[in-house]
Structure formats: C-alpha cells, structure tokens
Design an enzyme around this catalytic site. Sequence first.
Site, short mmCIF file in Angstrom:
data_model
loop_
_atom_site.label_atom_id
_atom_site.label_comp_id
_atom_site.label_asym_id
_atom_site.label_seq_id
_atom_site.Cartn_x
_atom_site.Cartn_y
_atom_site.Cartn_z
N TYR A 196 53.27 19.30 67.96
CA TYR A 196 52.95 18.14 67.12
C TYR A 196 51.44 17.96 67.14
O TYR A 196 50.87 17.58 68.17
CB TYR A 196 53.67 16.93 67.72
CG TYR A 196 53.46 15.59 67.06
CD1 TYR A 196 54.24 15.19 65.99
CD2 TYR A 196 52.50 14.71 67.56
CE1 TYR A 196 54.08 13.94 65.42
CE2 TYR A 196 52.33 13.45 67.00
CZ TYR A 196 53.12 13.07 65.93
OH TYR A 196 52.97 11.83 65.38
N THR A 244 46.40 14.50 67.25
CA THR A 244 45.14 14.12 67.89
C THR A 244 44.02 15.12 67.60
O THR A 244 44.24 16.32 67.51
CB THR A 244 45.35 14.03 69.42
OG1 THR A 244 46.44 13.14 69.66
CG2 THR A 244 44.11 13.52 70.13
N SER A 284 43.42 7.43 69.63
CA SER A 284 44.17 6.20 69.34
C SER A 284 44.00 5.82 67.87
O SER A 284 44.92 5.28 67.25
CB SER A 284 43.64 5.06 70.21
OG SER A 284 43.80 5.39 71.57
N GLN A 295 60.92 -4.97 106.61
CA GLN A 295 60.81 -5.73 105.38
C GLN A 295 59.43 -5.60 104.72
O GLN A 295 59.30 -5.57 103.51
CB GLN A 295 61.06 -7.20 105.73
CG GLN A 295 61.80 -7.96 104.72
CD GLN A 295 61.84 -9.43 105.10
OE1 GLN A 295 60.90 -9.99 105.69
NE2 GLN A 295 62.94 -10.06 104.76
N GLN A 338 52.43 6.27 99.21
CA GLN A 338 52.17 5.37 100.34
C GLN A 338 53.39 5.33 101.28
O GLN A 338 53.23 5.34 102.50
CB GLN A 338 51.87 3.97 99.79
CG GLN A 338 51.37 2.98 100.81
CD GLN A 338 49.94 3.29 101.27
OE1 GLN A 338 49.24 4.10 100.67
NE2 GLN A 338 49.51 2.67 102.35
N GLU A 398 51.33 9.60 73.34
CA GLU A 398 52.23 8.84 72.44
C GLU A 398 51.82 7.36 72.38
O GLU A 398 52.64 6.48 72.24
CB GLU A 398 53.67 8.99 72.94
CG GLU A 398 54.78 9.20 71.93
CD GLU A 398 54.44 9.74 70.56
OE1 GLU A 398 53.68 10.74 70.48
OE2 GLU A 398 54.92 9.20 69.58
N THR A 400 48.40 4.93 74.09
CA THR A 400 48.03 4.47 75.43
C THR A 400 48.61 3.06 75.70
O THR A 400 49.00 2.36 74.77
CB THR A 400 46.50 4.37 75.59
OG1 THR A 400 46.03 3.35 74.69
CG2 THR A 400 45.80 5.68 75.25
C1 LIG Z 1 48.40 16.34 78.40
C2 LIG Z 1 48.29 15.76 77.02
C3 LIG Z 1 49.22 16.11 76.06
C4 LIG Z 1 49.10 15.61 74.76
N1 LIG Z 1 49.97 16.04 73.78
C5 LIG Z 1 49.73 15.71 72.49
C6 LIG Z 1 50.47 16.28 71.43
O1 LIG Z 1 51.39 17.08 71.66
N2 LIG Z 1 50.16 15.97 70.16
C7 LIG Z 1 49.15 15.10 69.86
O2 LIG Z 1 48.91 14.87 68.68
N3 LIG Z 1 48.41 14.51 70.84
C8 LIG Z 1 48.68 14.80 72.14
N4 LIG Z 1 47.94 14.25 73.14
C9 LIG Z 1 46.87 13.30 72.81
C10 LIG Z 1 47.18 11.87 73.21
O3 LIG Z 1 48.16 11.33 72.38
C11 LIG Z 1 45.85 11.09 73.15
O4 LIG Z 1 45.08 11.55 74.26
C12 LIG Z 1 46.03 9.59 73.21
O5 LIG Z 1 46.61 9.12 72.02
C13 LIG Z 1 44.71 8.85 73.43
O6 LIG Z 1 43.71 9.30 72.58
P1 LIG Z 1 42.30 9.75 73.17
O7 LIG Z 1 42.55 10.72 74.26
O8 LIG Z 1 41.45 10.18 72.04
O9 LIG Z 1 41.70 8.45 73.82
P2 LIG Z 1 40.92 7.26 73.09
O10 LIG Z 1 41.65 6.83 71.87
O11 LIG Z 1 39.50 7.61 72.95
O12 LIG Z 1 41.06 6.14 74.19
C14 LIG Z 1 40.31 6.11 75.41
C15 LIG Z 1 40.58 4.79 76.12
O13 LIG Z 1 40.16 3.70 75.28
C16 LIG Z 1 41.24 2.82 75.03
N5 LIG Z 1 41.15 2.36 73.64
C17 LIG Z 1 41.21 3.13 72.51
N6 LIG Z 1 41.11 2.36 71.42
C18 LIG Z 1 40.99 1.09 71.85
C19 LIG Z 1 40.83 -0.17 71.19
N7 LIG Z 1 40.82 -0.27 69.87
N8 LIG Z 1 40.72 -1.28 71.95
C20 LIG Z 1 40.76 -1.21 73.31
N9 LIG Z 1 40.88 -0.05 73.98
C21 LIG Z 1 41.02 1.09 73.26
C22 LIG Z 1 42.49 3.64 75.28
O14 LIG Z 1 43.60 2.83 75.62
C23 LIG Z 1 42.05 4.54 76.42
O15 LIG Z 1 42.17 3.85 77.63
C24 LIG Z 1 48.07 14.71 74.46
C25 LIG Z 1 47.15 14.33 75.45
C26 LIG Z 1 47.25 14.86 76.71
C27 LIG Z 1 46.22 14.48 77.74
#
Ligand SMILES: Cc1cc2nc3c(=O)[nH]c(=O)nc-3n(C[C@H](O)[C@H](O)[C@H](O)COP(=O)(O)OP(=O)(O)OC[C@H]3O[C@@H](n4cnc5c(N)ncnc54)[C@H](O)[C@@H]3O)c2cc1C
Length: 559
Positions: free
Chosen positions: A124, A127, A133, A281, A340, A367, A369
């Site tokens: 899929y 990204t 995001s 506990q 832990q 899918e 964050t």
């Molecule tokens: C191991 C792995 C497998 C993956 N598999 C797939 C796949 O099969 N297909 C695919 O399409 N993608 C895949 N991804 C991508 C994944 O879906 C994205 O990494 C994820 O959606 C976050 O996008 P980003 O990494 O660009 O982070 P960013 O969008 O840059 O976000 C970085 C941080 O900023 C925060 N943030 C972002 N926007 C905002 C906002 N507007 N306000 C506040 N905080 C925000 C986020 O929550 C996060 O903490 C995969 C990623 C990994 C690491």
Amino acid sequence: MIPAKTLKLSLKSLREFAKKKLPDEELIALDERDECPLEIVRHMCSPDKLGIQLLFIPEEYGGLGGGAFDVYCICEGMARIDLGIATAVLATFLGSDPITVGATTEQKKLWLSRIAEEGLLFAYGATEPDAGSDLGALQTTADRVEEDGQVVGYRINGAKQWISNGGIAGAYSVLANTPAGPSWFIVERGAQGFAQGKPENKHGIRTSNTAALSFTDVYVDADRLIGGVEGQGLLQAQAVFGYTRLMVAAFGLGAGWAALDRAIPYSAKRIQAGSPLSEKQGYTHKLIVPNVARLEAGRASIEETAERIDAGEGSLNTEGAIAKYLSTEAGNLAADASIQALGGYGYTHEYMVEKISRDVRITTIYEGTSEIMEMTIARDRWQLHLKTRGRHYHDRARECEALEARHAGVGAGSVALAFHALAEAMERARVGRLTRFQHILLRLGEWIAWAEGAASLARRAARMAEGRLNEKASQRFDAEALAAISRIFAREAALKVGQEGLRWIAGAQAAEQDSEVAAWEAALNLSAIHRAQIGLIADMDFVADVLYGRAAKPVAHVA
Ligand SMILES: Cc1cc2nc3c(=O)[nH]c(=O)nc-3n(C[C@H](O)[C@H](O)[C@H](O)COP(=O)(O)OP(=O)(O)OC[C@H]3O[C@@H](n4cnc5c(N)ncnc54)[C@H](O)[C@@H]3O)c2cc1C
C-alpha cells in the site's frame, strides 16, 4: 462473514503453524538478522496452505468474505505471534483495500482473484518523504498519456517512503496526483522505471520488509487507474479507515496481551523477598492490572465498532480512530510495563518482551499517528457537541445511568460521570473559544476516547452478564471479572476527564480567576468523581486474583 467454527479453525491452524515454525528462538534470530521470512509469509498467504488472505477477499472473487469482526480476530491472533510478520501478511489486505472499495468489477475480478488464487503479495503506497500525516501534500504525479484524444495510460513519477512489503510485493497500490486529483493506481513489480529501495533498518517489526519506492516515468495502462475515474483517491482511502484502523487496533491489543501473557506467569514463579512477585500488590497493581483494564477497554471498543461495521453502519472512521488510539496506546504501555515486570531479564532479547515492546511501538505511528487520531476524534465529536447545543455527552451519560440502573456494578455509573464532565469541559471550551489552542483540541480527543472506550467496556460487561456476547468474541474473563475490569477503567476515565479537563481549562486562562476555578470544579463534578474511586483497590485485588487463578469470590462493588 465467516462462520465462527471456520474462524476458530483458522486461528487454531495459525497457532499450530506458529508453534512449529516460529518458536521464540527463531523469532529472535530473525529479529537480530533484520530479516523478513519470505517463505513463511508466502506460506501464510498461499491458498493451498494457511491462506490467510482468503479470509479478507469477498466470496465472489474466490475468498471467504470475512467481515470486520473476523479481521479483528485474525489480526489479534497474528500480532500475538509476531507483529512484523503480521504486518507483512496484512499489508496485502491494506494494499488491496483501494481495489475492494473503488475498483471496477473487471479490476476486482482480476486483482482480488490473483490474491486469492496465486497468493499475490500487495503493498500500500501512500506515504511519501514529505507527505505523511498530511497526505494532501503528496507530490507523486500521474500524467495522462493520450492517443487520438483518448487517455490510454499514465506516466508515474515520484517517491514513496516506509512502504510495508515495499521490497517483496508483486503488485502495489500507489497514490498519485492526476490532473483531476489524487488517484490510486496498480503498479506491478518489474515495471520499467519502478525501483524498490533496500530494507529499512528499523527499531522494531524487523521481521517485516519496509522499503522506499521510486517511480521514474513508469508507464501504466489506463485500466490500472482504480475505479477508472480520476480524483477519487483520498475518498477511497478514507472509505476504509474505520476498517483498517481496527486492524492496527487489534495489532496493539494482540501485542500488548502477548507481553502481559509473559509477565503474568513469570511473576507467579519469580520469588523475591520470600514470596512470588504475583503476590505483591505494589507490583500487580502498578504493572499488570491497570494494563489489563486498558487493553480490555481497547478490545471492547474494537468489538463494538467491528459489529457495527458488519451490521452495515458504514466505515465508522471516528469509532475506528478511538479503537486504534486506545488499543495501541494500551499495547505500548503494557509492553513497556512487561519489561519492568521481568526486571533485568525483561531487558534482554531472550525473554521476548523487549522485542514485543519495540514491535508494538509502530502501532501508534502507522495507519495514522496517535496525535492524528486525537485530532480526528476531537473534530468529529466537537461538531456533535455544537449541533446538539452541548447535549451530546449529557445524553450519553444518561444512557449510562440507565445501564447502571439495569446492571449495577458494570462501571456505567462512573462512565456517566466521565460523560457529564466531558460535556461540561467541551462547553467551557466553546464559551472560552479554547479549541483555538491545538493542544486543548487534541486533549479533548484523548478524553473523548477514554470516556467512549469506558462506555463500550461497560456495555460489553453488561452483555457478558446477559450471555449475549458475540460468539467470536474473546471469553477470557467471566462476567464478574469483566465487570471489575470495567469499574477500574471507568474510574480512571472519569478521573482523567475531570482532572485533566480542569487542568487545561484553567491552563488556557491568561490570568488566574479563583472564583471561576471553583465553579469549573463544581461543573465537572470532581467531588463525585473522587468518591467514585472508593472500592478501587478491592476491585484491583479481585482482578489480580482472577489473573493468577487464585480462588476468589467477587467483591461487593461500590456503584
Ligand atoms: C515501519 C513502517 C511501516 C509503514 N508502512 C506503510 C505502508 O505500508 N504504506 C504507507 O503508505 N505508509 C506506511 N508507513 C508510513 C506511516 O503511515 C507514516 O509514517 C505515518 O502516517 C506518519 O507520517 P510521517 O512519518 O510522515 O510523520 P509526520 O506526519 O511528519 O509526523 C511526525 C510527528 O508529528 C505529528 N504531527 C503530524 N501532523 C501533525 C499536526 N497537524 N498536528 C500535530 N502533530 C502532528 C505526528 O503525530 C508525529 O508525532 C509506514 C511507516 C513505518 C515506520
């Protein structure tokens, strides 16, 4: 929907296969070698072997036509074995989603049948390096190729990042910008100009292949545009969010329980200061019981959402987001607490909880964050608050009060307190225009998820007591235990909404206004929320006794 018997058999075959082929030593070795076991993945996807893919393909295309509840059960089962391999197997399902949702009949026939009959692996590709995001920022393009004024194909240029199965799939769903907007295309491995990067060296899920993809003038025929109409890509992606988020929610749940299921027996055997850790506990009530409650709230919210999707209520994106948020955050906390709980052993590879903790970390990232989930949840429910002039959560609270009247002890009374406090916090946010602070908007998302998750758990406990639980649902806890678990979580949810609500409403004020703080405390009914904590330790003692198989009678609850 798959008959319960068939689903149970599939889960049993899966467990037996894993026991034989994927013992701990093998998983640790694969993790250390950073290797995706392609043969195992193929075995799991082959129609004449385990055939997990068949569960998700509609019957008319050669599959078993599993519904959302079936998907949840399989995903939890897979995650209990290994989250990396689960990701590799389930990436095909994710990759075929745009086809299931938006493709023409001919396209479905071709591609879904190939997955069912050949075990074709999909990926899929949404990204990009600069679009995570915010998928709207996508830069990959698909330019029309025309002959005699007819669109005969597209030329794709761009890059994709972090794609699960990126290096091993046979076909890829790729999101690209056409002149009419984002659209999904199917690109086969081997297409000229299409290259896959080397596997990423990751923190966790090292048994899954994750790779970047690059497209340089990759030509595809026009019939590779999913649905045949440009500009439908983001809608098609959104149409399955409720469903796909449930898959990742089930991953968080399965991995969290996999960790606890190692910590619980370990602590029953480990003697320190003259007795097993399980009898202390300060150990069970910090490291074990609260995590059980959080995971079971995640489960309740997954099961309820899955049942509603299967009943035809649509994609339920917000409920899917709540289920994902609760279950994946709970899975992470449970895995961390399990390290832990095993002390120094937990910190080594051999005892597995360290690996599970690294693996489950991805579930709050891919899918969507956790922060994006908070935003999605808050925005949707904010609209409900406005539309109902603040009544929405007061109404939900009254439903819980009625449930508590019918089923005293399932925690619904505390959930009602959480909902009333939520309604009041949202109203104060409206009057003070506090959602202009993004932090407060996202915190609202968190409180909503907790309150709604607590309500799902209370309803699940009530159904359990009435013997009306879905026959495919987990029956790990009996009615008394589930009610106690629900009371524990409901108290925590009410406290979170009340105290955190007050904290951030006050925190958003420029100057302190003592008289208003007292009024907010009264509006959020903090004293009732504090009184609802009475009986918490007794409930936790009871749940610990259940978990450790110690003879115990249900405690008298405080409603
Ligand atoms: C191991 C792995 C497998 C993956 N598999 C797939 C796949 O099969 N297909 C695919 O399409 N993608 C895949 N991804 C991508 C994944 O879906 C994205 O990494 C994820 O959606 C976050 O996008 P980003 O990494 O660009 O982070 P960013 O969008 O840059 O976000 C970085 C941080 O900023 C925060 N943030 C972002 N926007 C905002 C906002 N507007 N306000 C506040 N905080 C925000 C986020 O929550 C996060 O903490 C995969 C990623 C990994 C690491």
